[in-house]
Structure formats: structure tokens, C-alpha cells
Design an enzyme around this catalytic site. Structure first.
Site, short mmCIF file in Angstrom:
data_model
loop_
_atom_site.label_atom_id
_atom_site.label_comp_id
_atom_site.label_asym_id
_atom_site.label_seq_id
_atom_site.Cartn_x
_atom_site.Cartn_y
_atom_site.Cartn_z
N LYS A 18 0.83 -1.21 0.00
CA LYS A 18 0.00 0.00 0.00
C LYS A 18 0.86 1.26 0.00
CE LYS A 18 -1.94 -1.26 3.94
NZ LYS A 18 -1.25 -2.54 4.22
N ARG B 49 -9.12 0.30 9.33
CA ARG B 49 -8.78 -1.09 9.71
C ARG B 49 -9.81 -1.72 10.62
NH1 ARG B 49 -2.39 -1.14 9.31
NH2 ARG B 49 -2.27 0.85 8.26
N ARG C 86 11.84 -1.33 10.84
CA ARG C 86 10.72 -1.02 11.72
C ARG C 86 10.62 -2.06 12.82
NH1 ARG C 86 5.58 0.41 7.96
NH2 ARG C 86 4.54 -0.79 9.62
N ARG D 227 0.49 -8.88 13.65
CA ARG D 227 -0.19 -7.99 12.70
C ARG D 227 -1.09 -8.79 11.74
NH1 ARG D 227 4.84 -5.10 10.40
NH2 ARG D 227 3.46 -3.95 9.02
P1 AP5 Z 1 4.92 -1.53 1.74
O1 AP5 Z 1 4.54 -0.70 0.55
O2 AP5 Z 1 5.67 -0.88 2.84
O3 AP5 Z 1 3.61 -2.29 2.27
P2 AP5 Z 1 2.40 -1.76 3.12
O4 AP5 Z 1 1.17 -2.47 2.64
O5 AP5 Z 1 2.37 -0.27 3.15
O6 AP5 Z 1 2.84 -2.38 4.51
P3 AP5 Z 1 2.90 -1.76 5.95
O7 AP5 Z 1 3.63 -2.80 6.77
O8 AP5 Z 1 3.42 -0.38 5.98
O9 AP5 Z 1 1.40 -1.78 6.30
P4 AP5 Z 1 0.78 -1.84 7.64
O10 AP5 Z 1 -0.61 -1.64 7.27
O11 AP5 Z 1 1.03 -3.03 8.49
O12 AP5 Z 1 1.57 -0.69 8.46
P5 AP5 Z 1 1.31 0.86 8.60
O13 AP5 Z 1 2.59 1.53 8.50
O14 AP5 Z 1 0.20 1.31 7.76
O15 AP5 Z 1 5.73 -2.81 1.20
C1 AP5 Z 1 6.30 -3.73 2.08
C2 AP5 Z 1 7.71 -4.12 1.57
O16 AP5 Z 1 7.56 -4.78 0.32
C3 AP5 Z 1 8.63 -2.91 1.31
O17 AP5 Z 1 9.94 -3.28 1.62
C4 AP5 Z 1 8.51 -2.65 -0.20
O18 AP5 Z 1 9.69 -2.10 -0.73
C5 AP5 Z 1 8.27 -4.06 -0.70
N1 AP5 Z 1 7.41 -4.11 -1.90
C6 AP5 Z 1 6.30 -3.37 -2.14
N2 AP5 Z 1 5.77 -3.72 -3.34
C7 AP5 Z 1 6.56 -4.70 -3.84
C8 AP5 Z 1 6.53 -5.46 -5.04
N3 AP5 Z 1 5.56 -5.31 -5.95
N4 AP5 Z 1 7.49 -6.41 -5.23
C9 AP5 Z 1 8.47 -6.58 -4.29
N5 AP5 Z 1 8.57 -5.88 -3.15
C10 AP5 Z 1 7.61 -4.96 -2.92
O19 AP5 Z 1 0.79 0.89 10.12
C11 AP5 Z 1 1.67 0.59 11.18
C12 AP5 Z 1 0.92 0.52 12.49
O20 AP5 Z 1 0.28 1.78 12.75
C13 AP5 Z 1 -0.21 -0.50 12.55
O21 AP5 Z 1 0.25 -1.81 12.85
C14 AP5 Z 1 -1.06 0.10 13.68
O22 AP5 Z 1 -0.47 -0.13 14.94
C15 AP5 Z 1 -0.98 1.59 13.38
N6 AP5 Z 1 -2.05 2.04 12.48
C16 AP5 Z 1 -1.92 2.60 11.24
N7 AP5 Z 1 -3.11 2.87 10.71
C17 AP5 Z 1 -4.03 2.47 11.62
C18 AP5 Z 1 -5.46 2.46 11.63
N8 AP5 Z 1 -6.20 2.92 10.62
N9 AP5 Z 1 -6.07 1.96 12.74
C19 AP5 Z 1 -5.36 1.51 13.81
N10 AP5 Z 1 -4.02 1.48 13.85
C20 AP5 Z 1 -3.35 1.96 12.76
#
Ligand code: AP5
Length: 211
Positions: A13, A88, A156, A167
Site C-alpha cells: 500500500k 482497519r 521497523r 499484525r
Molecule cells: P509496503 O509498501 O511498505 O507495504 P504496506 O502495505 O504499506 O505495509 P505496511 O507494513 O506499511 O502496512 P501496515 O498496514 O502493516 O503498516 P502501517 O505503517 O500502515 O511494502 C512492504 C515491503 O515490500 C517494502 O519493503 C517494499 O519495498 C516491498 N514491496 C512493495 N511492493 C513490492 C513489489 N511489488 N514487489 C516486491 N517488493 C515490494 O501501520 C503501522 C501501524 O500503525 C499498525 O500496525 C497500527 O499499529 C498503526 N495504524 C496505522 N493505521 C491504523 C489504523 N487505521 N487503525 C489503527 N491502527 C493503525
């Protein structure tokens, strides 16, 4: 245009959000990035969010809806938003609907990035992110510099194996039902195969959105 990016942790994402924002002319809002920024700066929001985030649990709904309400009423989001991981839980989906209504808009589409757990674990165990601009990288070590802003790349805390396992459980328990909520409420849902190169996935998402 307001688009919700949805999918498991590590689905891509955050990688796709800036590409889609560029082609759709909307700004990105990533609650994870906002929260990590607050943790780094040690603000009251950051202090409250840190323990949830480190464990891989969700931050409480009222905190998230506060961030979303404030952001979407502000000027940068006047033309719409690419909402990365912003919803979420079902109460967050209901809250976002109210926030968008208050600014005279409604969600245009939900883009679901479809990926299996094996790819997720591989991606998250190899990820580093820029501590300054949050750009995610694959195959780059912690301590190297960000290509975009020169910031330092870090691992991270919630990418440690225990937190990743949690997660994924939290996703199944609390976040997956959100998909059904949108389906029941007649949202436009676009499913994109998230396995492939970054540009292949971008092309699929653009095509599915008709852009
Ligand atoms: P990446 O693009 O970073 O994936 P992502 O889906 O953004 O993953 P996140 O881990 O950031 O999502 P998340 O939802 O768990 O965490 P968030 O930061 O939002 O890609 C992942 C990896 O793959 C990278 O290394 C990238 O380079 C690689 N990649 C991407 N595309 C690729 C491809 N096509 N081929 C190969 N490699 C690829 O949230 C963190 C925390 O914040 C949550 O756990 C929670 O505690 C809190 N939080 C955030 N939002 C909320 C909410 N709405 N409600 C409650 N808590 C929340």
C-alpha cells in the site's frame, strides 16, 4: 477522488500510494506514517500510539478518526485523498464515511491489494524504511541513505517476526471484516493482484481504476 488502499500488512500500500496519488491528482494520507512521525517527535499522540504499534496492535479508533477528520478538512486534501491503511476496523469505516460526508464527498473506490502470507513475510523481513520520509525499500540495509531525501534507512520494530505474526492475526480478526462492510454498503471495490514488480502492480491498479 477519494480512494482507500486496503490489504494485509506488507501488501504494498505504502509503495503504491505515491504512484496512484500522482496519476489521480490527490494527496496521500497514511495513518501509519502520521503515527510514526508522532512517535519520533515524542508528542502526546506518539506516546499513546507507540506501545500499540510496537506490538503490532491497532491504535484506538478515536485516535485514528481524530487524525483523519483533521487531515481531510485541511487544504492539501481539498482535491481528494489516497488513503493508505486509514481504515482497519468497521467503526473506522463508519467514521470515514461521516468525515467525507462533512466535506461533501464520498469514497470513490476501495483498492484491495491481494497477496498471500508467504510473500508478506518475505517482504517484511527484507524491508527498511527511511526514518525521515518513510519511503520503504527492499534489499537495502539499515544505515544506508534514502534515495529520495538522504534520510537514514532503519528497520521497523513491528517488522520483527513476533510483531509480524501478530499484525497478520489482527488483520484477520479486525480488518478483514471491513472488506465485507464495504461490499454490503455497495462500495466500488477493485481487486489488484499485488504479486509482481512494483510497476506491474501500479499498472494493474491504474487500469482497474480506469486511469
Ligand atoms: P509496503 O509498501 O511498505 O507495504 P504496506 O502495505 O504499506 O505495509 P505496511 O507494513 O506499511 O502496512 P501496515 O498496514 O502493516 O503498516 P502501517 O505503517 O500502515 O511494502 C512492504 C515491503 O515490500 C517494502 O519493503 C517494499 O519495498 C516491498 N514491496 C512493495 N511492493 C513490492 C513489489 N511489488 N514487489 C516486491 N517488493 C515490494 O501501520 C503501522 C501501524 O500503525 C499498525 O500496525 C497500527 O499499529 C498503526 N495504524 C496505522 N493505521 C491504523 C489504523 N487505521 N487503525 C489503527 N491502527 C493503525
Amino acid at each position: 477522488m477519494d480512494i482507500l488502499l486496503f490489504g494485509k500488512p506488507g501488501a504494498g500500500k505504502g509503495t503504491q500510494a505515491p504512484m496512484l496519488a500522482e496519476s489521480l491528482g490527490a494527496a496521500t494520507l497514511a495513518t501509519g506514517d502520521v503515527l510514526r512521525g508522532a512517535v519520533r517527535e515524542g508528542t502526546p499522540l506518539g506516546k499513546k500510539a507507540k506501545e500499540y504499534m510496537d506490538r503490532g496492535d491497532l491504535v484506538p479508533d478515536d485516535v485514528i478518526l481524530g487524525i483523519v477528520g483533521e487531515a481531510l478538512a485541511s487544504k492539501p486534501y481539498a482535491n481528494g485523498a489516497i488513503l493508505d491503511g486509514v481504515v482497519r476496523t468497521v467503526p473506522q469505516a463508519e467514521g470515514l464515511e461521516k468525515v467525507l460526508k462533512s466535506v461533501g464527498r464520498k469514497l470513490d473506490a476501495l483498492v484491495y491489494f491481494d497477496i498471500d502470507n508467504e510473500h508478506i513475510v518475505e517482504r517484511l523481513s527484507g524491508r527498511t524504511v527511511c526514518e525521515k520520509c518513510q519511503t520503504p525499500y527492499m534489499g537495502r540495509n539499515a544505515g544506508e541513505k534514502c534515495e529520495k531525501c538522504g534520510g537514514t534507512l532503519v528497520r521497523r520494530k513491528d517488522d520483527e517476526p513476533d510483531a509480524v505474526r501478530n499484525r497478520l492475526k489482527v488483520y484477520e480478526r479486525q480488518t478483514a471484516p471491513v472488506f465485507d462492510w464495504y461490499r454490503r454498503n455497495g462500495a466500488r471495490i477493485v481487486t489488484v493482484d499485488a504479486v509482481g514488480t512494483v510497476s506491474e502492480v501500479t499498472q494493474r491498479a491504474r487500469k482497474a481504476l480506469g486511469r
